[in-house]
Design a protein around this motif. Structure first.
Motif, PDB file in Angstrom:
ATOM      1  N   ILE A 121       0.837  -1.159   0.087  1.00  0.00           N
ATOM      2  CA  ILE A 121      -0.084  -0.044  -0.163  1.00  0.00           C
ATOM      3  C   ILE A 121       0.896   1.132  -0.122  1.00  0.00           C
ATOM      4  N   ASP A 122       0.850   1.882  -1.165  1.00  0.00           N
ATOM      5  CA  ASP A 122       1.902   3.225  -1.366  1.00  0.00           C
ATOM      6  C   ASP A 122       1.555   4.344  -0.447  1.00  0.00           C
ATOM      7  N   LEU A 123       0.356   4.265  -0.239  1.00  0.00           N
ATOM      8  CA  LEU A 123      -0.152   5.435   0.652  1.00  0.00           C
ATOM      9  C   LEU A 123       0.571   5.511   2.003  1.00  0.00           C
ATOM     10  N   PHE A 129       4.827  12.696  -0.843  1.00  0.00           N
ATOM     11  CA  PHE A 129       4.248  12.504  -2.174  1.00  0.00           C
ATOM     12  C   PHE A 129       3.182  13.711  -2.318  1.00  0.00           C
ATOM     13  N   ASP A 130       2.994  13.970  -3.589  1.00  0.00           N
ATOM     14  CA  ASP A 130       2.157  15.027  -3.778  1.00  0.00           C
ATOM     15  C   ASP A 130       0.740  14.365  -3.319  1.00  0.00           C
ATOM     16  N   ALA A 131       0.116  15.302  -2.705  1.00  0.00           N
ATOM     17  CA  ALA A 131      -1.258  15.089  -2.063  1.00  0.00           C
ATOM     18  C   ALA A 131      -2.229  15.935  -2.409  1.00  0.00           C
ATOM     19  N   ASP A 135      -6.380  12.984   0.777  1.00  0.00           N
ATOM     20  CA  ASP A 135      -5.533  12.139   1.487  1.00  0.00           C
ATOM     21  C   ASP A 135      -5.330  12.295   2.858  1.00  0.00           C
ATOM     22  N   LEU A 136      -5.429  13.322   3.480  1.00  0.00           N
ATOM     23  CA  LEU A 136      -5.289  13.432   4.783  1.00  0.00           C
ATOM     24  C   LEU A 136      -6.416  12.849   5.489  1.00  0.00           C
ATOM     25  N   HIS A 137      -7.507  13.168   5.118  1.00  0.00           N
ATOM     26  CA  HIS A 137      -8.842  12.467   5.620  1.00  0.00           C
ATOM     27  C   HIS A 137      -8.427  10.950   5.788  1.00  0.00           C
ATOM     28  N   LEU A 138      -8.175  10.373   4.457  1.00  0.00           N
ATOM     29  CA  LEU A 138      -8.059   8.986   4.393  1.00  0.00           C
ATOM     30  C   LEU A 138      -7.024   8.447   5.413  1.00  0.00           C
ATOM     31  N   ILE A 139      -5.691   9.055   5.378  1.00  0.00           N
ATOM     32  CA  ILE A 139      -4.741   8.572   6.116  1.00  0.00           C
ATOM     33  C   ILE A 139      -5.441   8.790   7.647  1.00  0.00           C
ATOM     34  N   GLY A 140      -5.880   9.739   8.131  1.00  0.00           N
ATOM     35  CA  GLY A 140      -6.444   9.867   9.609  1.00  0.00           C
ATOM     36  C   GLY A 140      -7.543   8.844   9.717  1.00  0.00           C
TER      37      GLY A 140
END
Length: 247
Positions: A121-123, A129-131, A135-140
């Motif tokens: 899972i690259d994320l 990485f360019d975001a 993406d911030l919400h998904l990581i959280g």
């Protein structure tokens, strides 16, 4: 990221082990897989978090690994990383070599890195990485669900936004009307993220909420304690109608 380095005091100790695994059996193999399995549950928690902290100022203490809202709401936190507004890039905390932060404050981020390496899972494994904001919400959301957290918070400090997870019984015990919340959270999920199979996301969500599900072609009926939620999907398993009747 220089401002991020200077804003918060660095903890000198380097005491926490990062070998612990997440404390539940949740598993996913891609970003879409996570969203279909756990995305709605993660968004639900954000509503509880907002009920407690919404509108309050925030401050973090990297020494005590705590975040404070307003005058006296202080919770333990884990820092995942930060987003630069100027370069529009995400930087995991473990990739911030100049920061000198203790491993204990990035324990969850390090475990997610290991999980990402094991599941390609690259994320979770690419340090910078360019975001985009989602993406911030998904990581959280991922960290919140994988570590049974109470929610995540996006702290805007001017030049960037840091993402932290929070754990608190105060947040977990917020009372809500489950029926109406489901009818709000699920449309929010599928309108915010590109999810391949809405039907899978809906059935996973409602089954995890304890609803009994029955399917009839492209229609799914979910029932619990006299409350009924009906969802209709097209041939691509995308939601076309959502309605409900409560007892």
């Amino acid at each position: 990221m220089g401002l991020f380095n200077n804003l918060f005091k660095k903890k000198e100790e380097n005491t926490a082990s990062t070998t612990n695994q997440q404390n539940n059996s949740k598993h996913f193999t891609s970003e879409n897989d996570f969203l279909e399995k756990y995305g709605a549950l993660a968004l639900e928690k954000q509503r509880n978090l907002y009920d407690v902290t919404g509108g309050l100022s925030w401050n973090v203490n990297m020494d005590s690994e705590e975040i404070t809202f307003g005058e006296n709401l202080t919770f333990p936190m884990q820092v995942l990383g930060s987003f630069s507004h100027s370069s529009e890039t995400w930087l995991w905390l473990w990739e911030n070599k100049a920061g000198g932060y203790a491993e204990s404050v990035m324990k969850q981020a390090l475990i997610l890195k290991q999980y990402g390496e094991e599941n390609n899972i690259d994320l979770l494994t690419v340090g910078k990485f360019d975001a985009v904001p989602n993406d911030l919400h998904l990581i959280g959301m991922i960290a919140t669900e994988m570590f049974d957290g109470s929610g995540y918070y996006l702290g805007n400090y001017g030049q960037g936004t840091m993402v932290v997870t929070i754990k608190s019984d105060i947040i977990d015990k917020v009372e809500s009307e489950e029926f109406s919340r489901i009818l709000t959270v699920f449309p929010e999920l599928i309108s915010t993220f590109e999810i391949q199979n809405h039907k899978n996301a809906f059935t996973n969500y409602l089954s995890q909420k304890g609803y009994e599900l029955t399917s009839n072609g492209n229609e799914v009926k979910a029932e619990k304690n006299g409350n009924i939620i009906n969802a209709v999907f097209n041939e691509d398993n995308l939601l076309t109608n959502l309605s409900g009747n409560n007892s």
